[in-house]
Design an enzyme around this catalytic site. Sequence first.
Site, PDB file in Angstrom:
ATOM      1  N   LYS A 170      57.666-113.383 -42.838  1.00 29.01           N
ATOM      2  CA  LYS A 170      56.439-114.152 -42.640  1.00 29.01           C
ATOM      3  C   LYS A 170      56.678-115.198 -41.565  1.00 29.01           C
ATOM      4  CE  LYS A 170      55.120-117.925 -44.266  1.00 29.01           C
ATOM      5  NZ  LYS A 170      54.627-118.461 -42.946  1.00 29.01           N
ATOM      6  N   GLU A 246      67.887-123.319 -43.764  1.00 26.92           N
ATOM      7  CA  GLU A 246      68.235-124.095 -42.567  1.00 26.92           C
ATOM      8  C   GLU A 246      67.109-125.099 -42.399  1.00 26.92           C
ATOM      9  OE1 GLU A 246      67.837-125.681 -39.202  1.00 26.92           O
ATOM     10  OE2 GLU A 246      67.399-123.658 -38.441  1.00 26.92           O
ATOM     11  N   CYS A 280      65.180-128.255 -34.132  1.00 22.55           N
ATOM     12  CA  CYS A 280      65.887-128.932 -35.222  1.00 22.55           C
ATOM     13  C   CYS A 280      67.230-129.492 -34.753  1.00 22.55           C
ATOM     14  CB  CYS A 280      66.086-127.980 -36.397  1.00 22.55           C
ATOM     15  SG  CYS A 280      66.951-126.457 -35.993  1.00 22.55           S
ATOM     16  N   GLU A 377      63.234-137.236 -38.622  1.00 22.94           N
ATOM     17  CA  GLU A 377      63.211-136.261 -37.534  1.00 22.94           C
ATOM     18  C   GLU A 377      61.895-136.346 -36.772  1.00 22.94           C
ATOM     19  OE1 GLU A 377      64.529-131.630 -36.995  1.00 22.94           O
ATOM     20  OE2 GLU A 377      63.365-132.140 -38.782  1.00 22.94           O
TER      21      GLU A 377
END
Length: 473
Positions: A170, A246, A280, A377
């Site tokens: 997906k 992750e 990331c 982040e």
Amino acid sequence: MLGPMLGKHTPATPDEGFAVLDPSTGEPIADVARVGPAAVDRAIDEASEALPSWSATAPRVRAEILRSAHELMLAELEPLALLMSLEMGKTRADARAEVRYAAEFFRWFSEEAVRICGELRTAPGGANRILTVHRPVGVALLLTPWNFPAAMAARKLAPALAAGCTAVLKPAEDTPLTAIYLAGLLGRAGVPDGVVHVLTTDRPGEFVEHALADPRIRKLSFTGSTGIGRLLLRQAADRIVNTSLELGGNAPFIVLDDADLDDAVDGAMFAKMRNGGQACTAANRFLVHGAVADEFADRLAARMAGLIVGAGTDEETQLGPMVNARRQDDLAARVDAAVGEGAKLHTGGAPLDRPGFFYPATVLSHVDRGSVLSTDETFGPVAPIIEVADDDDAVALANSSEYGLAAYVYSGSLGRALAVAERLQSGMVGVNRGAISDPAAPFGGMKQSGIGREGGFEGIHEFLEISYLAVDW
């Protein structure tokens, strides 16, 4: 233009689909299907039925199919790169680099497919032999993010297929077209029907909850935010599903007082601005020794201010748009908050007044250590610079985050840089370089940045189970 690229997958009527937008304009470029529970069940049915045959396929055959996928991706680099630039907004240079990077996962794991080994040894008591073999874990549910739609799909599909697993993938709703393209490419490379399914939806919570409830799903591999990762881990716990995550990062980019500033700025431009900062592994906070902080800020701002902003599909563009309006608004709010706390703005700092979701390259210095730019982040081209007093201060601040995915260290002394790198609580560290990702290296983080590794020798083992046989002959 997109019809031939996506083939039979170009789905969907408006009432059963959703629009994919070009972030350079905010306008729709395609409609794709919104799958429901019945479609998810059919995909799992077919993947489960295909599993015994695919698992029993000779490793060399699986390897050759993956190698064909690698070659096809390189042969079709331009249309695939254009598709990513259209749906995600990344520059043509970044898109081409991603296709090459993604293709390398198929080549790497084609080589690993024939090296799945077990072990034979004598039990210490001498009564029997200990025989271990590796077996594919089963049907894998793969959930990929929007920022690297080709690379993240390849990084999960390649080891899954090499291990003998079948897969239901997906992709993120912002960038599903690349995954659809890859599904067709894998079929042309020789992957049998039923082995790989790509399902699209803009209702991911419903999709994942339904899929994870199926007992035939034995593997979950997810790349995305730590918040969603926590939720998925709770859901996977209900059936003890083998899980790889992750997750988010808050990568420190440490510049010590003896660093070559030209090299450090070059590294910072790659580590921060690859994919427009929407990565990331992107340098998220620049921890710079006070003796060189002002000079580093001026040099970095000069480089950032010179970037050409434009549509990802334009060849001259060096910084494309953010993927959607939410990302653009989030950047603006974070930068405004930091300036309100006393940060000095060197360049950028406000959304661009043009169609699409553009935010300029932005550099701030004297950023407060408690600012959201320091602690969370930030997905975008914003570089907050925080002064540190010495190596110990840099390490302590770097490790103060709940995240531990990537980090970077620049020093004129390799020994000093390595000494700092070894103290960082991070799964990956770039030492005097701003590029760290490599299909041959284990990719993953510590702390709340995830569980498991992708790529490298370790990557295929995420899709294998160890079976121990006690043998007496």
